[in-house]
Design a protein around this motif. Structure first.
Motif, PDB file in Angstrom:
ATOM      1  N   LEU A   1     -42.635   9.243   8.142  1.00  0.00           N
ATOM      2  CA  LEU A   1     -43.271   7.945   7.855  1.00  0.00           C
ATOM      3  C   LEU A   1     -43.938   7.912   6.480  1.00  0.00           C
TER       4      LEU A   1
ATOM      5  N   ARG B   1     -40.337   4.093   7.325  1.00  0.00           N
ATOM      6  CA  ARG B   1     -41.318   3.132   7.885  1.00  0.00           C
ATOM      7  C   ARG B   1     -40.632   1.814   8.192  1.00  0.00           C
TER       8      ARG B   1
ATOM      9  N   PHE C   1     -46.141   2.611  11.096  1.00  0.00           N
ATOM     10  CA  PHE C   1     -46.887   3.284  10.028  1.00  0.00           C
ATOM     11  C   PHE C   1     -48.005   4.110  10.646  1.00  0.00           C
TER      12      PHE C   1
ATOM     13  N   GLN D   1     -45.869  -2.122  12.566  1.00  0.00           N
ATOM     14  CA  GLN D   1     -46.232  -2.951  11.414  1.00  0.00           C
ATOM     15  C   GLN D   1     -46.341  -4.413  11.853  1.00  0.00           C
TER      16      GLN D   1
END
Ligand code: SAM
Length: 286
Positions: free
Chosen positions: A33, A39, A45, A118
């Motif tokens: 990551l 990512r 994340f 995210q």
């Protein structure tokens, strides 16, 4: 990527795993990551520190994996966060300090690390009211600058950060660290310059662009009439003409001394607190 990191499909959830090997495939995925591509692929994340993880869960962010050091086992808050992670269908890993150091690339790592999904907003999700302030950043490159601006936007009471053009990733480890947790509190949007310009026309906002050659002193603008978007230029080249020309105002922060310009994050902070000061004054008058 292992199943734990796929956006869809089966995930290993719920149980606490003890991990001491750096070659464990889940640990490898977490370490990956640090790369933007990984990512993006996983849509996740990493955020370090128990306080950040607690704040993120309180704000409703989806946790995929909780990693904690063996030494943190039994601590009440860590146990609570672990229970919440399991309840949300996430995976809990208890790891050696060596593994935690390698995941965070730090000699003295935080005891707790969370892997979160995210979250991006769309431009049209932003419908700012009159007392709102947003910051738009043109091609911001430095993760420390972006993190500091997100943190400052949060502290000043701004309601969003718009990333215009090719920007550094707000979910990189370095940016998340610099936000000190504000990445969980401030909505972030990414768009092209064309998308921004088209949104600007229908947004009902006043766009105040900052430019070293700005015609107006930033202290003379009234920031209280409409929602304000503070438009900040790239660290090296400043704002391009098309964005500067389309703005409602182009302002400069008068400087003394020999420096050509202020650092982007510093200029953003000056603008944010000035714009918000007008609204606080408005509140006081009510
Ligand atoms: N060489 C660049 C240029 O010519 O614009 C300097 C860019 S500066 C480091 C990054 C951004 O911070 C600028 O594009 C502007 O948005 C803002 N900024 C920095 N100092 C400023 C000032 N004195 N007045 C207005 N904006 C400023």
């Amino acid at each position: 990527m292992t199943d734990d990191f796929q956006k869809s499909g089966p995930r290993r959830v719920g149980h606490v795993k003890e991990v001491t090997s750096l070659s464990n495939p889940i640990i490898k995925d977490i370490k990956a990551l640090t790369n933007k591509r990984d990512r993006e692929e996983s849509g996740t994340f990493m955020a370090e520190g128990l306080k950040l993880v607690i704040d993120a869960l309180e704000l409703g962010w989806e946790i995929r994996t909780l990693v904690y050091a063996k030494a943190a086992k039994g601590k009440a808050l860590v146990e609570q966060v672990a229970a919440k992670t399991v309840a949300h269908g996430g995976l809990v890993l208890e790891v050696s300090e060596k593994v935690l150091s390698s995941v965070t690339r730090r000699d003295n790592p935080q005891m707790v690390v969370g892997i979160f999904e995210q979250r991006w907003k769309k431009l049209d999700d932003l419908r700012p009211g009159r007392d709102e302030t947003l910051v738009a950043l043109d091609r911001v490159r430095d993760p420390g600058n972006l993190g500091t601006i997100i943190r400052t936007a949060d502290a000043a009471g701004a309601t969003g950060v718009i990333l215009v053009g090719e920007c550094t990733d707000p979910f990189s480890l370095e940016t998340v660290r610099a936000t000190m947790g504000s990445v969980f509190a401030v909505p972030v949007v990414k768009c092209s310059a064309e998308e921004f310009l088209s949104w600007q026309k229908r947004s009902g906002t006043q766009v105040v662009a900052t430019h070293l050659a700005g015609a107006v002193d930033y202290r003379t603008v009234d920031y209280s009439k409409k929602p304000v978007v503070l438009l900040m230029g790239n660290e090296q080249s400043g704002l391009p003409d098309n964005l500067a020309k389309a703005a409602d105002r182009t302002v400069r922060i008068p400087q003394q001394g020999r420096a050509d310009s202020l650092n982007l994050a510093v200029a953003s902070a000056v603008m944010l607190f000035e714009a918000r000061r007008h609204l606080l004054t408005l509140d006081d008058k009510k």
